[in-house]
Motif scaffolding. Structure first.
Motif, PDB file in Angstrom:
ATOM      1  N   CYS A 293      30.916  48.926  36.954  1.00 13.79           N
ATOM      2  CA  CYS A 293      30.969  48.960  35.239  1.00 13.79           C
ATOM      3  C   CYS A 293      31.861  50.091  34.705  1.00 13.79           C
ATOM      4  O   CYS A 293      32.738  48.922  33.728  1.00 13.79           O
TER       5      CYS A 293
ATOM      6  N   ALA B 246      35.767  48.904  35.796  1.00 17.77           N
ATOM      7  CA  ALA B 246      36.243  47.690  34.734  1.00 17.77           C
ATOM      8  C   ALA B 246      36.433  48.200  33.558  1.00 17.77           C
ATOM      9  O   ALA B 246      37.867  47.410  33.173  1.00 17.77           O
TER      10      ALA B 246
ATOM     11  N   TYR C 189      40.192  47.809  31.603  1.00 19.22           N
ATOM     12  CA  TYR C 189      40.182  46.978  31.115  1.00 19.22           C
ATOM     13  C   TYR C 189      40.823  47.699  29.547  1.00 19.22           C
ATOM     14  O   TYR C 189      41.413  47.570  28.524  1.00 19.22           O
TER      15      TYR C 189
ATOM     16  N   PHE D 157      30.475  41.465  40.052  1.00 13.63           N
ATOM     17  CA  PHE D 157      31.767  41.893  39.324  1.00 13.63           C
ATOM     18  C   PHE D 157      32.964  40.502  39.598  1.00 13.63           C
ATOM     19  O   PHE D 157      34.288  40.657  38.590  1.00 13.63           O
TER      20      PHE D 157
ATOM     21  N   LEU E 182      34.539  38.835  36.518  1.00 16.22           N
ATOM     22  CA  LEU E 182      35.803  38.833  35.674  1.00 16.22           C
ATOM     23  C   LEU E 182      36.480  39.209  36.579  1.00 16.22           C
ATOM     24  O   LEU E 182      38.218  38.968  36.083  1.00 16.22           O
TER      25      LEU E 182
ATOM     26  N   PRO F  44      33.674  48.219  23.211  1.00 15.96           N
ATOM     27  CA  PRO F  44      32.959  48.754  23.155  1.00 15.96           C
ATOM     28  C   PRO F  44      31.288  48.961  22.808  1.00 15.96           C
ATOM     29  O   PRO F  44      31.860  49.895  21.653  1.00 15.96           O
TER      30      PRO F  44
ATOM     31  N   ILE G  49      27.771  50.328  26.467  1.00 17.06           N
ATOM     32  CA  ILE G  49      26.313  49.838  27.091  1.00 17.06           C
ATOM     33  C   ILE G  49      26.983  48.305  28.027  1.00 17.06           C
ATOM     34  O   ILE G  49      27.443  47.592  27.191  1.00 17.06           O
ATOM     35  N   PHE G  50      26.060  48.135  28.961  1.00 15.14           N
ATOM     36  CA  PHE G  50      26.116  47.243  29.943  1.00 15.14           C
ATOM     37  C   PHE G  50      25.047  46.530  29.988  1.00 15.14           C
ATOM     38  O   PHE G  50      23.791  47.285  29.960  1.00 15.14           O
ATOM     39  N   MET G  51      24.502  44.924  30.196  1.00 16.32           N
ATOM     40  CA  MET G  51      23.772  44.353  30.094  1.00 16.32           C
ATOM     41  C   MET G  51      24.091  43.815  31.753  1.00 16.32           C
ATOM     42  O   MET G  51      24.919  42.563  31.683  1.00 16.32           O
ATOM     43  N   VAL G  52      24.114  44.223  32.842  1.00 18.60           N
ATOM     44  CA  VAL G  52      23.852  43.250  34.032  1.00 18.60           C
ATOM     45  C   VAL G  52      22.476  42.808  34.604  1.00 18.60           C
ATOM     46  O   VAL G  52      21.956  43.538  34.918  1.00 18.60           O
TER      47      VAL G  52
END
Lengths: 82, 502
Positions: free
Chosen positions: B331, B334, B338, B370, B373, B395, B405-408
């Motif tokens: 994450c 990426a 990005y 992933f 994406l 973000p 903050i990721f929410m996978v």
């Protein structure tokens, strides 16, 4: 302006956006799509649905009436056909 | 010059532990600088015993030899075309390293100096002063190497500039440094900097990257960080004797909390810096281990063995850590790519067909999590829509580690149900958001320590970033057009013919 956290359907990154204080749920959904669809997830036709605090919100409801406050988190999902 | 063996005089010469008579002990060693260890008898600290003995003469001799070794390699490289031949992805890895690490070592100099004055045993103070000298050397030698590359590549300027900016990567690194060692008492510093961070994690950055550098043919960088690592291995040993005394004195819970906090903070920093370098920037044919395999070898096996041998336990969030090993740095990578115009290096996407196969083999489920994406990004590149491959809003950043903050789905990041929010807490009239349960836990342990820190998003909302546009944010972060990050290979990985060959 009202700062918000959102995650768009299929993405894993929580984004920031800032909307007008009188923005509707539909406005927030459209902005979220603009930021993410075609950038991080494929563009997909369909209606958008906003969930806040575990409840799906009607599109014409204002953020204020929905109780959405500064830096609250909303999730925007693509549902059904357009 | 006396030629006594070191062992004949060392213990006598270093014994500077005295019972103070002219000032109270607390005045010479204030609790704010020493740490909350009033229950540990002063004399017990005098049993502090460093495992690695060294005289000043030996120190100077060794260090001058090391500097000469790195200098000789640098001089040879300067006469060659080696740098030009290095893979562009790897160049990104070393520029990220120089910016994030070089002046951080300067902050370590201050931390070591503080232990050199307020350490509670003469042996500790002695070793810390060597540590301070080490860290000064690390700043200077890395600046020297980066400066020698400046005329070939302007991005190396950020070895010096980075820590003087409000770049978000540096805000995150500084936040880590300040918590673990710059704004810390000496007992906590010995455990959080020298034990957890240096014993545990710098092995990752220095030994792993040194091995990769040599494999790739970047002999100068390899020699440089191998040279630094030999110092780290010595002064990192201040942690264990400090820990032993705390444990002998019944301060186990305190010691465990210090480790739990610092381990998590170091993990997030290294996942952002070393993870992408090892699994994306290092050319596929030169990868010796995946980042996860390296973590398993150096952290899960070796460092945790050391912790448990001392009678401590794995951090309470161990299962969360193991889960994050599978996804967090993917994450982060990426995200860095990005938002590449905000960084001072050119990140390598590292997702050609062959690289994706490797990623899926090393991290089963990578494609599902992933792949979509990168498929979307690849389509944009192929359709000449590079504007759609760069983030146009920020973000949300964690108010503890300052990372996104990721929410996978299906992970401990929390995205397990529609509408489920990231962890948030209201404190002092302000909303704080967190990327993980341990970051939330660290904040709640001591909210006043962290409450006033602000992320770039907080600053944007407060009106500190002007104009509040993507270009305004990039300028606020100190990035100028000459150094602005772009794809390392100019998108070669996305071209169909490359994919067919791979």
């Amino acid at each position: 302006m009202l700062p918000l956290c959102f995650r768009y359907d299929g993405d894993f990154l929580v984004h920031y956006m800032s909307v007008e204080p009188d923005a509707t749920v539909a406005d927030i959904c459209a902005a979220a799509r603009e930021y993410v669809a075609g950038f991080r997830v494929p563009e997909r036709e369909g209606a958008l649905q906003l969930t806040f605090a575990g409840e799906v919100q009607p599109p014409d409801r204002s953020a204020r009436d929905a109780g959405i406050g500064a830096m609250d988190y909303v999730q925007v999902d693509v549902v059904g056909a357009a | 010059m006396p030629k006594l063996m070191r062992s004949d005089w060392y213990d006598l010469a270093r014994d500077m532990n005295w019972t103070l008579r002219y000032v109270p002990h607390d005045q010479a060693f204030p609790p704010e600088l020493v740490g909350p260890v009033a229950e540990v008898p002063t004399e017990r600290w005098w049993t502090w015993d460093e495992p690695y003995k060294l005289s000043y003469r030996e120190y100077v001799y060794n260090q001058s030899e090391k500097d000469a070794g790195v200098g000789a390699v640098g001089a040879a490289v300067a006469r060659s075309r080696l740098f030009e031949q290095i893979d562009p992805g790897w160049k990104g890895a070393i520029k990220a390293h120089f910016g994030a690490v070089t002046l951080s070592e300067g902050e370590s100099t201050l931390a070591e100096s503080r232990m050199g004055r307020f350490g509670l045993a003469a042996a500790w103070r002695n070793m810390a002063l060597f540590g301070a000298l080490d860290e000064m050397r690390h700043v200077q030698i890395q600046l020297k190497v980066a400066h020698s590359l400046l005329e070939r590549d302007q991005q190396f300027e950020w070895a010096h500039k980075a820590y003087h900016t409000e770049n978000w990567a540096i805000i995150a690194a500084r936040g880590h440094d300040h918590d673990l060692f710059l704004c810390n008492d000496v007992v906590s510093t010995a455990i959080q900097l020298t034990f957890t961070f240096e014993t545990g994690f710098t092995n990752l950055q220095f030994m792993g990257m040194a091995a990769d550098a040599m494999e790739i043919g970047d002999v100068e960088f390899g020699a440089l960080i191998s040279s630094i690592q030999t110092d780290e291995a010595r002064h990192a040993q201040q942690g264990e004797p400090t820990l032993r005394i705390l444990l002998e004195s019944g301060e186990r819970e305190y010691a465990q909390r210090l480790i739990d906090v610092s381990f998590w903070r170091a993990w997030h920093l290294f996942a952002s810096l070393t993870g992408p370098s090892m699994d994306y920037y290092t050319p596929l044919e030169h990868r010796t281990m995946s980042f996860k395999e390296f973590m398993e070898e150096w952290i899960i096996r070796q460092f945790m063995d050391q912790i448990e041998d001392l009678g401590l336990e794995k951090p309470w969030y161990w299962d969360t850590f193991l889960d994050e090993l599978n996804w967090r740095h993917h994450c982060e990578h990426a995200g860095i790519w990005y938002y590449r115009p905000t960084v001072w290096w050119h990140p390598d996407a590292g997702v050609s067909a062959g690289e994706r196969e490797w990623l899926e083999a090393k991290y089963p489920g990578w494609t599902q999590k992933f792949g979509r994406l990168w498929d979307t990004v690849t389509d944009s590149v192929r359709n000449d829509r590079l504007d759609r491959t760069i983030g146009n809003t920020l973000p949300v950043l964690c108010n503890l580690c300052q990372l996104p903050i990721f929410m996978v789905p299906g992970t401990t990041s929390g995205a397990t149900a529609p509408g489920q929010a990231p962890r948030q807490v209201d404190h002092g009239g302000r909303r704080y958001s967190f990327c993980s349960e341990p970051c939330h836990w660290i904040f709640t342990q001591n909210p006043e320590r962290y409450a006033s820190t602000t992320t770039v998003v907080d600053r944007l909302i407060a009106g500190e970033v002007q104009p509040p546009t993507p270009e305004g944010v990039i300028a606020y972060m100190g990035i100028t057009p000459e150094v602005r990050g772009d794809d390392a290979t100019r998108y070669a990985w996305a071209q169909p013919q490359i994919e067919a060959v791979a």
